[in-house]
Each structure stands twice: as C-alpha cells, then as structure tokens.
Design a protein around this motif. Structure first.
Motif, mmCIF file in Angstrom:
data_model
loop_
_atom_site.group_PDB
_atom_site.id
_atom_site.type_symbol
_atom_site.label_atom_id
_atom_site.label_comp_id
_atom_site.label_asym_id
_atom_site.label_seq_id
_atom_site.Cartn_x
_atom_site.Cartn_y
_atom_site.Cartn_z
ATOM 1 N N LEU A 113 0.853 -1.178 0.000
ATOM 2 C CA LEU A 113 0.000 0.000 0.000
ATOM 3 C C LEU A 113 0.894 1.236 0.000
ATOM 4 O O LEU A 113 1.821 1.308 0.793
ATOM 5 C CB LEU A 113 -0.882 -0.029 1.248
ATOM 6 C CG LEU A 113 -1.854 1.102 1.490
ATOM 7 C CD1 LEU A 113 -2.879 1.174 0.392
ATOM 8 C CD2 LEU A 113 -2.556 0.907 2.820
ATOM 9 N N GLN A 114 0.624 2.160 -0.896
ATOM 10 C CA GLN A 114 1.444 3.373 -0.951
ATOM 11 C C GLN A 114 0.984 4.309 0.157
ATOM 12 O O GLN A 114 -0.012 5.007 0.032
ATOM 13 C CB GLN A 114 1.294 4.054 -2.297
ATOM 14 C CG GLN A 114 2.254 5.212 -2.419
ATOM 15 C CD GLN A 114 2.082 5.948 -3.708
ATOM 16 O OE1 GLN A 114 1.178 5.674 -4.477
ATOM 17 N NE2 GLN A 114 2.937 6.896 -3.972
ATOM 18 N N PHE A 115 1.720 4.291 1.217
ATOM 19 C CA PHE A 115 1.192 4.877 2.435
ATOM 20 C C PHE A 115 2.363 5.128 3.365
ATOM 21 O O PHE A 115 3.025 4.207 3.794
ATOM 22 C CB PHE A 115 0.181 3.857 2.980
ATOM 23 C CG PHE A 115 -0.145 3.945 4.416
ATOM 24 C CD1 PHE A 115 -0.821 5.028 4.902
ATOM 25 C CD2 PHE A 115 0.197 2.922 5.269
ATOM 26 C CE1 PHE A 115 -1.153 5.083 6.234
ATOM 27 C CE2 PHE A 115 -0.131 2.979 6.593
ATOM 28 C CZ PHE A 115 -0.799 4.064 7.074
ATOM 29 N N GLY A 116 2.678 6.396 3.571
ATOM 30 C CA GLY A 116 3.811 6.726 4.423
ATOM 31 C C GLY A 116 3.362 7.631 5.541
ATOM 32 O O GLY A 116 2.459 8.438 5.376
ATOM 33 N N LEU A 117 3.967 7.471 6.694
ATOM 34 C CA LEU A 117 3.568 8.288 7.832
ATOM 35 C C LEU A 117 4.606 9.356 8.140
ATOM 36 O O LEU A 117 4.276 10.505 8.344
ATOM 37 C CB LEU A 117 3.359 7.402 9.055
ATOM 38 C CG LEU A 117 2.181 6.440 8.954
ATOM 39 C CD1 LEU A 117 2.210 5.481 10.108
ATOM 40 C CD2 LEU A 117 0.887 7.202 8.960
ATOM 41 N N ALA A 118 5.865 8.962 8.214
ATOM 42 C CA ALA A 118 6.870 9.932 8.661
ATOM 43 C C ALA A 118 8.211 9.607 8.010
ATOM 44 O O ALA A 118 8.260 9.179 6.865
ATOM 45 C CB ALA A 118 6.963 9.936 10.180
ATOM 46 N N CYS A 119 9.281 9.784 8.769
ATOM 47 C CA CYS A 119 10.634 9.660 8.233
ATOM 48 C C CYS A 119 10.869 8.329 7.512
ATOM 49 O O CYS A 119 11.490 8.292 6.464
ATOM 50 C CB CYS A 119 11.664 9.801 9.349
ATOM 51 S SG CYS A 119 11.138 10.701 10.776
ATOM 52 N N ILE A 179 10.309 7.897 3.784
ATOM 53 C CA ILE A 179 11.304 8.349 2.813
ATOM 54 C C ILE A 179 12.270 7.206 2.510
ATOM 55 O O ILE A 179 12.684 7.019 1.365
ATOM 56 C CB ILE A 179 12.060 9.579 3.360
ATOM 57 C CG1 ILE A 179 11.076 10.639 3.847
ATOM 58 C CG2 ILE A 179 12.971 10.166 2.314
ATOM 59 C CD1 ILE A 179 10.096 11.118 2.839
ATOM 60 N N GLU A 180 12.622 6.445 3.544
ATOM 61 C CA GLU A 180 13.473 5.283 3.295
ATOM 62 C C GLU A 180 12.708 4.220 2.502
ATOM 63 O O GLU A 180 13.300 3.497 1.706
ATOM 64 C CB GLU A 180 13.971 4.686 4.620
ATOM 65 C CG GLU A 180 15.038 5.516 5.318
ATOM 66 C CD GLU A 180 16.338 5.630 4.548
ATOM 67 O OE1 GLU A 180 16.321 6.161 3.435
ATOM 68 O OE2 GLU A 180 17.380 5.211 5.060
ATOM 69 N N ILE A 219 10.504 4.936 0.199
ATOM 70 C CA ILE A 219 10.561 5.416 -1.185
ATOM 71 C C ILE A 219 11.943 5.148 -1.760
ATOM 72 O O ILE A 219 12.076 4.727 -2.912
ATOM 73 C CB ILE A 219 10.216 6.916 -1.239
ATOM 74 C CG1 ILE A 219 8.770 7.143 -0.815
ATOM 75 C CG2 ILE A 219 10.431 7.472 -2.631
ATOM 76 C CD1 ILE A 219 8.454 8.565 -0.469
ATOM 77 N N PRO A 278 -2.089 2.974 -4.415
ATOM 78 C CA PRO A 278 -2.643 4.006 -3.538
ATOM 79 C C PRO A 278 -3.947 3.572 -2.862
ATOM 80 O O PRO A 278 -4.357 4.183 -1.892
ATOM 81 C CB PRO A 278 -2.904 5.179 -4.480
ATOM 82 C CG PRO A 278 -2.224 4.833 -5.747
ATOM 83 C CD PRO A 278 -2.133 3.370 -5.820
ATOM 84 N N THR A 292 5.920 7.179 12.620
ATOM 85 C CA THR A 292 5.259 7.345 13.903
ATOM 86 C C THR A 292 3.744 7.288 13.727
ATOM 87 O O THR A 292 3.197 8.003 12.901
ATOM 88 C CB THR A 292 5.631 8.705 14.507
ATOM 89 O OG1 THR A 292 7.019 8.896 14.376
ATOM 90 C CG2 THR A 292 5.239 8.781 15.951
ATOM 91 N N MET A 334 -3.908 9.391 14.033
ATOM 92 C CA MET A 334 -3.791 8.632 12.796
ATOM 93 C C MET A 334 -4.167 7.166 12.980
ATOM 94 O O MET A 334 -4.553 6.501 12.015
ATOM 95 C CB MET A 334 -2.342 8.748 12.284
ATOM 96 C CG MET A 334 -2.129 8.301 10.859
ATOM 97 S SD MET A 334 -3.082 9.236 9.676
ATOM 98 C CE MET A 334 -3.047 8.131 8.281
#
Lengths: 207, 387
Positions: free
Chosen positions: A38-44, A47-48, A50, A69, A82, A87
């Motif tokens: 699932l293309q779904f990011g929360l925080a730092c 980026i890793e 991606i 998505p 996090t 969330m």
C-alpha cells in the motif's frame, strides 16, 4: 494428507526434464513474488521506503514495486513512521479495507513501540496494539537493506503457509477475523487502548 | 428556423449556453491517506464540479510532541529530535538549533566547523531540492522516471552524510560550538567528485523538464502568489523568492560565514508553480558555487570549541532566537532558559507550516488536480508541519 513432494523423487524427475510441483507451492510462489504494498507513508521511515523502491535499491527485484494508492488493491501494509493517536483509527480502517490475504510490516522504532517519541502524549506505543504485525524492522529509520530483508522474511513466511489442514494460514480460517475494531477517541485517550485479542505483550516479572 | 435554433427565442438571450448549473458544493476529504499529500496531510475541499471553492487544511496527524519533549530533555538531548523535524534536511535542522543555543550561551564556533556546516547545509539544500522536483513531477503524473533520477543523485549525497556522521538521514552531526566528527581528505575528494558531476545531472534534468509542454501547462499560471500576500503571510524561502521578493537569510542575516561567499539569489517573476519549480533548479546551481568556494577555502584546525561542556550543559538565564535559511525557508528555534539543564520554553518556527497557511488562497478557482501540484510546489514535510 501429505502436501509435500518426496524430494528424492522430485530431483529424480527433474533430471529427466519433468518439473513437479504441488498446488500449494505454485500458489505460494505466485503470491510471494507479487506482493503489492500500500502506498502509504507516515513519517521519516516513508522516505526510506521510497528510497527502497527507487533507483538504487529497487524493490522491483523482489516483485514489490507496484505501490497501490488504494487499500483495495494492496496485499501488504508497510507502517512506515510514527503512528499518532489521531492517525491510528485511519490505519486500522485502511487495514480493514484491504482484501485477504494481507500482511503488515512494522517499519522502524516508532511503529514498533513509539520509538524516540514514546514519551509523547499523542504517540501510539506500537501499531501491534490494533492490527496483527508479521514482520518488525528495528531502526530509526531502518536502512533500505533492512526493509528488503523484511520483505524477504515476509516472502519466506508466505512460502511456508499451508492451504489445508489444521495449521493452515489464518486468512483461510473462517473463524479468524480479518477486520478489527477501529479505536475512537474517548475522554482522554484512544478507546480501547489496545485490542486484547491481538495485543498480548509478554508479562515482565520483576524481582 | 435558423440553423442554430436560437433565433426562435427572439429578444431573450440564449440562456442555457453560458449559464453555470447552480448546485450544491461537494465536500471531499483528501487525505490523510493520499498518494500525493507528502505524508499524512488532510484537506477538506469544497468542490463546484471540479473547481475548488473552499479548502480547509487539517493538521495534526503527525503531531509528535516535539516541543514538549524538548522542554523535558537536556539541550543536547534535543539534537537528535531536530533531525526528525524535517527529515529531508537533518543537517540544516541541526544547524538552526545549534545556532540558537550558541546565541543563548554565547559560544564561539571554530573556523573549520563553520566551513563544514556551510558545506553540509548546501549539500542538504541540493538533496532537498532535487527530491522535491522528483516528487512534484511525480504528483503531476510523470510517475517514476524523474523521481528515479532525483533519488539516484540523492543517494550519492546521503552516502557522504553516512560516511561522515554514521547515518543516512538522521545525521545528528552538529554540536553547540562545532561539529561532532571531522572530515578527512578522502571525504573531501569524494564530495568534490559529486559536486563536479552535479551540474551535468542538472543540465540533463532541466532539459527533461523545463520545456516540457505538459509541465508548462500544468504549472504556469497555477497557484499564483502575490508578493504582497507572501509578505503579509510570513512566507519565507524559495516560495517567497519565487514571488519576486529578495529575501534570503544567508544575505540578510549573514549567519555563519556566508558573507564570505559570492553567490546570487535567484528571483521569480510571477509567483506561480513554474517559478517555484525553476527557482529551486537555479538555487541548486548557486549552492554548487558556494560549495566549490567552501571546499577550496576550508582551513585546517579544530572543529569543536574546547570550552563548551556538551554534557551537563547549562546556559545562562535568557532567551534567544536563532534562524537560518533552510531549504524550505526560515527555520528558527526560540529558546528560553531558566538556567536549568533543559529549556523552559522550546519553540520551533517551521517554514513548511507557515508556508502552508496560504494554501487556500493559492488553490481557490483551480481544479482539484491542480491542488496536488500547488501543494507539491509549496514543499512541505509533515514532520515539520505538525512537529
């Protein structure tokens, strides 16, 4: 019922040009090599994540580059970052919207336990309180190699799942829930604070 | 009967042709799970057909209590947390925080450390802008290729950060009164190689995007920000300069050793998405100029002020505001010390958050597909917006 092929017979047949497999092996082989996250990011950590999918690390080598998505098309949720109390309900809802079989990778210290932000009043202390997690990756943030390792661990897990019998995979068991109650904000905190059917932390005995 | 059929309604103007169908606005909640919201950002949009009539941002999905934790931990203990504010630019976050503590306690920084800070901050600016361009193009539908190019270059700079500080993203490199570890000649040789090769990449990338018809159609005259509104709303960084306001803290404040370097401040004319995008490409070229000068001039010497007690650090009573020109705008830390081991008040002035306040003004009247482009051109990172 035996779902294993005799290894001696298999190699003997392979020498004669006959490839033998079982439905379970074929099915799991297909599943494990086309995990769509699932293309779904929360925080730092996102980026890793991606970076793992991008040029140098190239998640496509493991069949996992198709980031979707929509949760309806995804097999794997990578909880990357996090999880705040605001969330967390959305994450459980997204998990519930994913079709079975579904897997969860808890990426980074924050998703495992709250990490460096554990003392924060708005930070959930681990996503495994509400949804079942298959692979945990420590690190803040974990390196892309660590995510690849988690991916391979997940593939190994999928490869070992049984389709029939007593110890078949939980998503094939009608008794097992595939959706979990969504927490909501109560007077002070998320209600309930955890799902007792999933979250069973080991009891710590102090002398 | 005429061919068009309109002449039958002699006298009355043709009503149905240009009149809009009046209907209810449709409310759409975009996010917090959306592929182009750069994290967990939510916008409640009221749409008239496809056109945005109202936009209400909803924050707080990544509120991690940064400031509260900062007030409960030691001065040094906050340094790793600043890495996680804007997780693309940990080096500049470190610098802004170190600068405000240095201001608070009146600490001098050795020359070599100042040069190292400039080098690392400009490298951070390069990798931030390059990944922003990749993401922005990705939001516009150029799925894959530009982001792959951008991340290829970003990885090279992250390698430098890793070999210096031990971590790719969370560098935790700077200290009050200097830097944590020194860079050897080997590191400088590698850095110089990357800096020398960077203009070629920029040429290639600009050729790919600048004259692209689709990119021009999607960005020119989209999300115009007037200079007046930008100043009134407290916008800083590339977004302000794209509107034509010449304001860069590297020139205005001249913090660190920036007055020693020769560089220009690129400015935009129209303040639209295209200007904001191109301004970043131009800024990267200026950063390369600064890097080349700094690499040449860097002196030998200590990197840490020996008088500073990093552990058990207690600044005198007082308050200080230190600010730098981060890749996203003015990043400032406001600290009040009561003489104890942890700050009495710890406040971050996040550029992403304040640049986001004009989002509604930029988006009104544009289609919902443009909202993603405008949001991308603002350059936000949710870690910094929600803190």
């Amino acid at each position: 019922m035996s779902d294993q092929i005799d290894e001696g017979l298999r190699s003997e047949l392979q020498k004669r040009g006959v490839w033998v497999t079982s439905t379970q092996e074929l099915y799991n082989w297909g599943r494990k090599n086309s995990i769509w996250p699932l293309q779904f990011g929360l925080a730092c950590c996102a980026i890793e994540m991606i970076a793992t999918a991008a040029s140098r690390y190239d998640l496509a080598r493991f069949g996992g580059e198709v980031f979707r998505p929509s949760p309806r098309q995804a097999d794997l949720m990578i909880v990357a970052g996090t999880v705040t109390k605001k969330m967390a309900p959305q994450i459980v809802r997204l998990y519930n919207q994913m079709p079975d079989p579904k897997y969860v990778i808890s990426m980074g210290a924050c998703a495992i336990s709250g990490g460096p932000f554990k003392q924060g009043y708005n930070v959930l202390k681990g996503i495994d309180r509400y949804i079942p997690v298959d692979v945990y990756i420590p690190g803040c943030p974990p390196r892309p190699e660590a995510l690849l390792h988690a991916f391979m661990e997940l593939q190994r897990k999928i490869d070992g799942q049984k389709l029939t019998g007593q110890d078949k995979a939980s998503h094939l068991d009608r008794e097992q829930p595939s959706e979990f109650p969504v927490p909501a904000f109560g007077a002070h905190d998320l209600e309930p604070p955890s799902n007792p059917n999933i979250f069973r932390p080991p009891a710590i005995e102090r002398a | 009967m005429s061919a068009t059929g309109f002449h039958e309604l002699e006298g009355a103007p043709p009503k149905a042709m240009n009149a809009r169908i009046e209907g209810d606005l449709m409310e759409v909640s975009m996010g917090p799970q959306h592929p182009s919201t750069h994290g967990v950002f939510r916008m409640n949009v009221a749409l008239d057909g496809e056109v945005v009539r109202k936009l209400k941002p909803v924050f707080g999905y990544l509120h991690r209590n940064h400031e509260k934790i900062g007030e409960n931990t030691s001065y040094l203990g906050s340094m790793p947390y600043t890495d996680r504010l804007d997780y693309f630019c940990s080096m500049t976050n470190n610098w802004a925080y170190a600068l405000s503590v240095e201001k608070l306690a009146g600490i001098e920084v050795p020359e070599r450390a100042e040069y190292l800070r400039v080098i690392l901050a400009e490298l951070t600016r390069l990798q931030n802008h390059v990944s922003l361009l990749g993401f922005l193009l990705s939001d516009m539908g150029a799925w894959g290729t530009p982001l792959m190019y951008a991340f290829r270059e970003r990885e090279k700079i992250l390698d430098l950060f890793e070999s210096l500080s031990g971590s790719r993203m969370m560098c935790d490199y700077m200290r009050f009164g200097g830097c944590r570890v020194d860079a050897g000649p080997d590191w400088f040789a590698r850095a110089q190689k990357i800096i020398d090769a960077f203009p070629r990449f920029l040429d290639e990338f600009e050729e790919l995007i600048v004259s692209n018809e689709i990119l021009i159609a999607r960005t020119q005259n989209v999300g115009k920000l007037s200079a007046e509104l930008a100043i009134n709303a407290g916008i800083t960084g590339p977004m302000l300069r794209a509107s034509g306001v010449n304001y860069d803290l590297r020139k205005v404040d001249g913090y660190g050793i920036y007055p020693r370097f020769k560089f220009r401040i690129p400015l935009g004319d129209h303040g639209d998405c295209y200007d904001r995008l191109m301004l970043r490409a131009l800024e990267m070229r200026e950063s390369l100029g600064i890097l080349n000068q700094a690499m040449k001039e860097i002196p030998a010497g200590p990197i840490m002020n020996p008088k500073v007690k990093v552990r058990a650090f207690k600044p005198p009573i007082g308050e200080a505001y230190g600010r730098i020109e981060g890749p996203k705008g003015e990043l400032g830390f406001y600290l009040i010390s009561d003489g104890g081991a942890s700050p009495y008040r710890y406040r971050v002035r996040p550029p992403s958050f304040i640049n986001l306040t004009v989002l509604e003004d930029l988006c009104l009247g544009h289609t919902v597909a443009d909202v993603m482009v405008i949001l991308g051109s603002v350059d936000i990172v949710m870690g910094e917006v929600d803190r």
